[in-house]
Design a protein around this motif. Structure first.
Motif, PDB file in Angstrom:
ATOM      1  N   PRO A   7     -25.173 -35.018  16.985  1.00  0.00           N
ATOM      2  CA  PRO A   7     -24.052 -34.365  16.679  1.00  0.00           C
ATOM      3  C   PRO A   7     -22.706 -35.347  16.150  1.00  0.00           C
ATOM      4  O   PRO A   7     -22.976 -36.579  16.535  1.00  0.00           O
ATOM      5  N   GLN A  38     -29.618 -28.397  15.401  1.00  0.00           N
ATOM      6  CA  GLN A  38     -29.815 -29.647  16.067  1.00  0.00           C
ATOM      7  C   GLN A  38     -31.348 -30.066  16.219  1.00  0.00           C
ATOM      8  O   GLN A  38     -31.666 -31.449  16.179  1.00  0.00           O
ATOM      9  N   THR A  83     -26.740 -30.956   9.528  1.00  0.00           N
ATOM     10  CA  THR A  83     -27.622 -30.233  10.487  1.00  0.00           C
ATOM     11  C   THR A  83     -29.159 -30.307   9.947  1.00  0.00           C
ATOM     12  O   THR A  83     -29.515 -30.972   9.013  1.00  0.00           O
TER      13      THR A  83
END
Lengths: 621, 324
Positions: free
Chosen positions: A118, A187, A131
């Motif tokens: 992230p 993710q 992403t």
């Protein structure tokens, strides 16, 4: 598809040839620290090159130039797996970059699951988190024929990739997905392969597999176009990225930071968060990078010496190397490291007299390799090569393997004649090639200085065993030897550099499935079958040519140590049972820097300076 | 263009010393009398003889020096960076990039220059004389065709065309025109001959045009001489002087032409030493290896200078009326 890998050969070859080298131990050690205490942040680092040789206009999907791969990997694009951008074996090891950690690999070796870190953001004007879909989008671009992914063949092992391409990739009417890549959430990304592939992670580390934002890139569906609009994920971005008006396709004007024939300018990416990266991969000392064109190489070296340019990205003439290696004040500014590239003389297995293995062995025994190395500028250019794959890629485990070693690497007339006696082209068995096929053998080479200087050495060496070669110099000598029907019997043109630290990137040169009528890189035509010969226009001896296809497949299934030793065995088999080359130089990658460069690091992956760790005196320039 | 016609009966141009009896002298005697007074021309002649000897004896010189023209002395005569070493007792002109004996190679280079210069010029002269006489003698259509061809060739950018032909014919081992023109020495000679014959042809044509109107031609025709006999037995002997003069002027040009082609990498292959190619190879490293550029350059200058001096002298001696 495989034919495209030649481009690296050309470019790495080009770089190898142009970059010269200097791999003595003393030089190699300054890969790490230089004098000058703690590296400082800041400064504008100016690079000049005598030729921009982009193969895909700097669009990461298609670009195959080693120089570009270095900039992407160090500064601009963060792949799932990346490198430390340092010299030595450490620099060839993979570490997670965009991925949070190493992937989960299923037991059958067919499924790879990554979690994306992230907080990694695209540079302005995109300004959002990267992403899994952005990585998937990069693969869709690889599978789109109009974007010409030059090493797209590496990804054909992904399930559904071929079908996706057949339908037209992103240009297909209606929905078109790659069945083997799944993105269950932002993710997570999963790759399914059709067969176990020991070097798949290496393939994922190539810049084409790095994330691309669809909202910008969708406007650029022709090969190379996106290169002038590249949106970075790394610590730097193309200059002007923050002023790009991305509201519509029409509003986007090429970024001032990149013009394929003039300049490459990179500035800090404000969206880069150090916390998402590690110091061992990137330290980012420099504020701004400016790479410009100067076709006068001599002027580049003069500028580096006077301090108006920090690094010369051009071939050092022998006198520059001599000056920098002998002058105590300049020594610290000359950097030379193993380039993971081999330069060699290739022999065509279909053309007399080289269709006889004894002649090929004799060629290895007679060649004055040290003479060839001096044509390059001497021992600083690299080690004498004794086999196919550069020693550094085998962790130096084959360093002592030298089946055709001769004293002083000068060639050995007695040994070579002994071998020649066993050839059918030595009709009276006196050790000299005396059949009519031994006269006027066409030798193809380049028109540039180093190659011209090698010609006398090659001609004289061959003459010692009765082979009279006629040399032809070609501006486009790569095209000549890559066109099978021109039947070049022997050529000193080629060199080959790795794509990544796996010997498979060399073995592709001996895979019969990679033989093509044009753009062929299996110059020796190892594994050629009679049927294939007709297809591609090969003539001469086209039957009974040995093949190593099965060996390649065997090694490709393996991983780690097993894989390494499998490739080592295959290298030895090639050198002893097939003998397609006379390898002569394990070339170094060498660069000259100015006094302002206080901390130089070499990037083993790209064979380029380790931009992510280099530091300079910020007050210079 | 004036010519020396054997039939002329004008007063001898040789100086008659007072008190001595005035004797008639043949044109050859006149020529020699004038020529031997021209010191520059004699120097040129002497240089040419010397250079021809050096070129002809190159194999012997090579043997005496103990170094073949293509023998490599990489270990002895290049340093560890591959930069050649300079003159010493054994290699009096130093070495080239591959560590070959520059002295021996220059001797062979002189030979190459002379062979190319002379052979190509002879071809050019032969073509030029035949076509020039034909154009001047027949006039009309023949003249138009030949003269326009000459105009076309003279208007071509020679070097560019030469580069094109050389590149096209060097692309394969067999050469072009079905192997008639092979890469190497013969290709270079072919290119040079093709581009220099028009100069000779033009001059020959002009002289022929005026000669064919002379009385002795009419006389020959009146006794039944055919075209061939008139062109080559009557007119040609009167053209010997300008042909000789122009030949000696063209030879040095052609030697330089070969050097230029070799300098551009389109000349003779590396195994055949060429002064032009040596200069090319030297251009990259002359700051560190002055001898590599100096000696080949010196000999190239000597050769062209010698032919130019001789050519000037011949012109003055054969054709005093064109004198300053």
């Amino acid at each position: 598809m495989l034919a495209l890998s030649l481009l690296l050969a050309v470019t790495a070859a080009g770089c190898g040839g142009d970059d010269g080298g200097g791999g003595d131990e003393q030089a190699a050690t300054d890969t790490g620290e230089d004098a000058g205490g703690e590296p400082q942040r800041g400064g504008t680092f100016r690079i000049q090159t005598d030729a921009f040789e982009w193969t895909g206009n700097f669009d990461p999907t298609g670009e195959y130039l080693g120089t570009a791969l270095g900039f992407y990997s160090s500064l601009l694009v963060r792949n799932l797996m990346g490198y430390r951008h340092v010299g030595g074996p450490e620099g060839n090891e993979l570490i997670p970059d965009l991925a949070e950690a190493e992937p989960e690999i299923s037991e059958d070796g067919l499924t790879y699951t990554f979690k994306i870190k992230p907080g990694v953001k695209f540079a302005p004007p995109v300004d959002r988190d990267v992403t899994s879909k952005d990585v998937l989008y990069a693969f869709k671009r690889i599978g789109t024929p109009s974007l010409v992914a030059q090493y797209g063949f590496y990804y054909s092992v992904i399930e559904g990739m071929a079908e996706f391409t057949e339908k037209g990739g992103l240009s297909a009417k209606g929905t078109n997905e790659i069945s083997g890549i799944e993105t269950p959430d932002d993710q997570t990304i999963t790759f399914k392969l059709t067969e176990p592939t020991g070097d798949f992670l290496f393939r994922l580390s190539m810049p084409a597999a790095g994330p691309i934002p669809e909202e910008v890139a969708k406007c650029f569906m022709k090969a190379g176009e996106y290169g002038r609009f590249l949106i970075a994920t790394g610590p730097y971005m193309l200059e002007g990225s923050d002023n790009l008006d991305a509201t519509s396709c029409k509003s986007m004007k090429p970024l001032p930071g990149f013009n394929p024939n003039q300049r490459l300018i990179m500035v800090r990416n404000p969206n880069y968060d150090e916390a998402t990266d590690t110091k061992e991969a990137r330290e980012n000392f420099v504020d701004r990078w400016e790479m410009t064109l100067n076709t006068n190489a001599q002027d580049i070296f003069d500028r580096v010496k006077s301090g108006s340019v920090e690094l010369a990205h051009a071939s050092e003439p022998p006198e520059v190397i001599r000056e920098y290696t002998q002058n105590e004040d300049l020594k610290k500014n000359y950097h030379s490291d193993p380039g993971d590239r081999t330069w060699y003389i290739t022999m065509n297995l279909t053309q007399p007299p080289f269709d006889d293995i004894h002649v090929r062995k004799a060629a290895n025994l007679i060649m004055d390799k040290e003479g060839l190395r001096r044509a390059w500028g001497g021992s600083v250019k690299g080690d004498i090569a004794q086999h196919i794959v550069p020693d550094t890629m085998f962790n130096d485990e084959l360093e002592d393997y030298a089946p055709y070693a001769t004293e002083g690497d000068a060639g050995d007339v007695d040994k070579a004649m002994e071998e020649m006696k066993q050839s059918k082209y030595d009709t009276d068995q006196d050790g000299m090639c005396d059949a009519p096929q031994c006269k006027g053998v066409l030798h193809v080479t380049r028109t540039t200085d180093v190659w011209k200087a090698m010609v006398p050495v090659i001609e004289e060496s061959f003459r010692k065993i009765g082979i009279q070669v006629t040399t032809r110099e070609f501006e486009d000598s790569y095209t000549v030897i890559q066109t099978v029907k021109r039947q070049a019997p022997v050529s000193s043109t080629p060199g080959w550099g790795k794509d990544y630290a796996d010997a498979s990137t060399f073995m592709v040169l001996f895979d019969s499935r990679s033989i093509l009528a044009e753009g062929n890189v299996n110059y020796s035509l190892v594994g050629l079958t009679g049927e294939q010969a007709k297809e591609v226009g090969a003539a001469g001896t086209t039957s009974g040519i040995p093949s190593i296809d099965a060996d390649i497949d065997e090694c490709n299934k393996l991983q780690d140590d097993e894989r390494l030793s499998c490739w080592q065995d295959l290298d030895q088999k090639l050198m002893e049972e097939i003998v397609p080359w006379v390898p002569y130089l394990d070339a170094n990658a060498d660069f000259v820097t100015s006094d302002a460069v206080t901390h130089y690091v070499y990037d083993q992956f790209a064979g380029e300076p380790g931009w992510a760790h280099i530091a300079m005196d910020p007050s210079a320039g | 263009m004036a010519t020396v016609a054997p039939e002329t009966t004008q007063a001898p141009l040789g100086l008659a010393v007072a008190g001595e009896q005035v004797t008639g002298r043949t044109p050859r005697q006149l020529f020699w009398a004038r020529f031997k007074k021209d010191r520059a021309a004699l120097l040129g002649l002497a240089l040419i003889v010397l250079l021809v000897l050096l070129g002809a004896l190159a194999p012997l010189i090579s043997k005496l020096a103990g170094h073949g023209p293509n023998e490599l002395f990489t270990r002895e005569m290049t340093d560890e960076f591959g930069i050649p070493l300079g003159p010493n007792g054994e290699f009096i002109f130093g070495a080239d990039k591959s560590g070959r004996d520059l002295f021996v190679r220059i001797m062979y280079g002189i030979r190459t220059s002379l062979i190319v210069g002379v052979v190509a010029t002879l071809f050019a002269v032969f073509i030029g004389v035949v076509l020039g006489i034909a154009a001047g003698y027949f006039r009309g259509v023949v003249d138009t065709i030949i003269s326009r061809t000459i105009d076309v060739i003279l208007s071509m950018p020679i070097l560019l065309f030469a580069i094109g032909i050389a590149a096209a014919c060097s692309a394969t081992a067999t050469g072009c025109l079905n192997g008639l023109v092979k890469p190497g020495l013969s290709l270079v000679i072919f290119i040079i001959a093709i581009f220099t014959w028009p100069y000779i042809a033009r001059i020959v044509r002009g002289s022929t045009l005026s000669l064919r109107e002379k009385e002795f031609i009419e006389a020959a025709r009146s006794v039944g001489a055919g075209n061939g006999r008139i062109m080559f037995r009557e007119i040609l002997p009167n053209l010997v002087a300008p042909i000789i003069v122009y030949t000696t002027v063209i030879i040095p040009n052609n030697i330089l032409f070969e050097a230029a082609l070799s300098f551009l990498g389109l000349g003779v292959p590396d195994r055949i030493p060429s002064l032009g190619r040596m200069l090319d190879d030297a251009s990259a490293i002359f700051e560190d290896a002055w001898w590599f550029m100096f000696f080949p350059g010196l000999f190239l200058i000597l050769i062209t200078l010698a032919f130019n001096l001789l050519g000037d002298g011949l012109r003055d001696a054969l054709d005093p009326r064109s004198d300053r």
